[in-house]
Design an enzyme around this catalytic site. Structure first.
Site, mmCIF file in Angstrom:
data_model
loop_
_atom_site.group_PDB
_atom_site.id
_atom_site.type_symbol
_atom_site.label_atom_id
_atom_site.label_comp_id
_atom_site.label_asym_id
_atom_site.label_seq_id
_atom_site.Cartn_x
_atom_site.Cartn_y
_atom_site.Cartn_z
ATOM 1 N N SER A 239 0.794 -1.230 0.034
ATOM 2 C CA SER A 239 0.038 -0.137 -0.093
ATOM 3 C C SER A 239 0.900 1.382 -0.020
ATOM 4 C CB SER A 239 -1.064 -0.015 1.477
ATOM 5 O OG SER A 239 -0.314 0.430 2.477
ATOM 6 N N LYS A 240 0.084 2.312 -0.166
ATOM 7 C CA LYS A 240 0.797 3.564 -0.196
ATOM 8 C C LYS A 240 1.887 3.816 0.958
ATOM 9 C CE LYS A 240 -2.470 6.519 -2.306
ATOM 10 N NZ LYS A 240 -3.835 7.585 -2.527
#
Length: 446
Positions: free
Chosen positions: A217-218
């Site tokens: 994820s980010k």
RNA sequence: GACCCUAUCGUCCAGCGGUUAGGACACUGCCCUUUCACGGCGGUAACACGGGUUCGAAUCCCGUUAGGGUCGCCA
């Protein structure tokens, strides 16, 4: 139209403009790009921005910049057009309307609270996947496979529908995407069939996970391509690393040039296991690429970092030798300014620890003095000659070469770590080397 | 929960019925070396578990367990 043109491979990368380009997306783009390039086909860039709030020019630009940096060029896209545009879903509403009308005409849809849903035929669907093989899905249970919504009450369309319509309209022959879409594929196939269209060949590639085994994820370091751009990775190294996640050329080969990857890559040989992204290994591979690439390529990649740091290197003629001596040492291009800065600045900083260790050593002043005197006599200032001079001086003084090398290194660079000493001498030139010796003497211990 | 996928060193990738289970990253010992790297030679470390099939299984089949994914009026 000749038959061969009908068979031309067409692949696409269809990112959503979220404001950052995910490495998982990049790998998907890479595999699509490779497959198109290997088969003399076309690689299409389509922006999936049906979600209005994500659709900003900045977010679009991030995608363009990232792909350009990587060298994954596209043949059709929002910025360059093509025969099947527009290439932004936000501009294709009328096309979706036509396809919806076809589904309405054939009785495949119905209204539900203002939205429009697709009525599943409730028949088993077989996905023939190039990577995953043959997978059969039982669509009979509406509880687990509800009729999908294809248009919202506000008239905007849903991903599954626009994705299929665009893939039909843009005449895509191969859909290569993340395995997270495998379970969506039977729904897409139902849509193709309801529309009377032949589905493309599907390839679902394994996912990239973070070091906790969760979907990257980010928040995860290195999950955005901007991380690699900013830290000075070579794009070919990043692509090399990414293609090795889920695929291998065999023979235990790992460091590959883009040419080699293009020649060896084989969609059918992609494995099916999700892979954890290992930044350490990507880092190592980057160092390998920096080491083996041509000096010209290294200069091309390093120069922007040098410019950005504001190093007054003067001319390329002066910069190139400096870059040449740090090329075998540097692992991140963003470190280049630090590695070469003192070569272009007479007021470079001295690392206190290095000064203590080498310059403050008893007798250091005298040894630097002696080395300076000896070097002054070197007429042809080359790596080989200064090395010979230093070694001869060490012999004369009755000390090990290291006793001269270490203080000399600190004297000319201010630090204890750096490129080869004689290379540094050569790049600095005789005058500047000796000037730095004079300055260092003042700091050195008797 | 249902459905789908997966399962070899900590990580990535080899292996695809008979191997001392290989390579790489990371960790580590030694060598090389003016530093740091690079490089060279070693070391630690894996077939998830249980049943089959077979003369023989990491490789084939089934189950269990674990992990991942999908099941949105996100994409």
């Amino acid at each position: 139209m000749p038959f061969s043109l009908l068979m031309t491979v067409r692949t696409r990368f269809a990112p959503s403009p979220t404001g950052y380009l995910h490495v998982g997306g990049v790998r998907t783009a890479l595999f699509n790009w490779l497959y198109a390039r290997q088969n003399g086909g076309s690689f299409i860039l389509r922006i999936e921005d049906t979600d209005e709030k994500r659709n900003t020019p900045e977010a679009n630009q991030v995608i363009f910049d990232g792909l350009k940096w990587l060298g994954l060029d596209w043949d059709e896209g929002p910025d360059k057009g093509g025969d099947f545009g527009p290439y932004r879903q936000s501009e294709r509403s009328d096309i979706y309307g036509k396809y919806l009308a076809r589904l309405e005409a054939s009785g495949h849809v119905y209204e539900d609270a203002g939205a429009i849903r697709f009525r599943s035929p409730r028949r088993p669907v077989v996905v023939e996947d190039i990577v995953c093989g043959r997978i059969e899905f039982d669509m009979s249970n509406p509880a687990t496979h509800p009729d999908m919504t294809i248009r919202r009450p506000d008239g905007s369309y849903i991903f599954h529908f626009v994705n299929v319509v665009d893939d039909i309209e843009m005449k895509l022959t191969h859909v290569i995407r993340g395995e997270d879409h495998l379970s969506n594929t039977p729904k897409h196939i139902e849509l193709y069939e309801a529309l009377g269209e032949k589905p493309p060949h599907f390839s679902h590639i394994p996912l990239i996970l973070n070091n906790e085994g969760k979907k990257l994820s980010k928040r995860d370091g290195g999950s955005s391509i901007s991380y690699f751009m900013e830290h000075g990775y070579a794009p070919e190294a990043v692509l090399n690393y990414l293609c090795l996640l889920g695929w291998s050329p065999g023979e235990n080969r790992e460091r590959l040039t883009m040419e080699e990857i293009r020649a060896l890559f084989d969609l059918k040989k992609i494995n099916r296991r999700n892979a954890i992204f290992d930044l350490d290994k990507c880092f190592w591979l980057n160092g390998q690429h920096l080491l083996s690439m041509s000096l010209a390529r290294f200069v091309e990649l390093a120069k922007p970092f040098v410019e950005k740091a504001g190093i007054a290197y003067g001319s390329d003629e002066a910069l190139l030798p400096a870059l040449a001596i740090v090329k075998p040492k540097v692992k991140h291009l963003c470190d280049v300014p630090d590695w070469i800065g003192y070569l272009f600045n007479e007021d470079f900083a001295f690392d206190p620890a290095a000064v203590d260790k080498s310059l403050k050593k008893p007798g250091a002043s005298g040894r630097i003095e002696a080395l300076g005197v000896a070097l002054k006599e070197v007429e042809d200032w080359t790596h080989a000659n200064v090395e010979a001079c230093l070694k001869a001086t060490a012999t004369t003084l009755g000390v090990k070469a290291g006793e001269l090398v270490h203080p000399a290194r600190v004297a000319v660079s201010g630090r204890s770590v750096g490129p080869g000493l004689y290379e540094m001498f050569e790049v600095l030139g005789k005058d500047r080397t000796l000037e730095r010796f004079d300055k260092a003497k003042a700091m050195a211990a008797d």
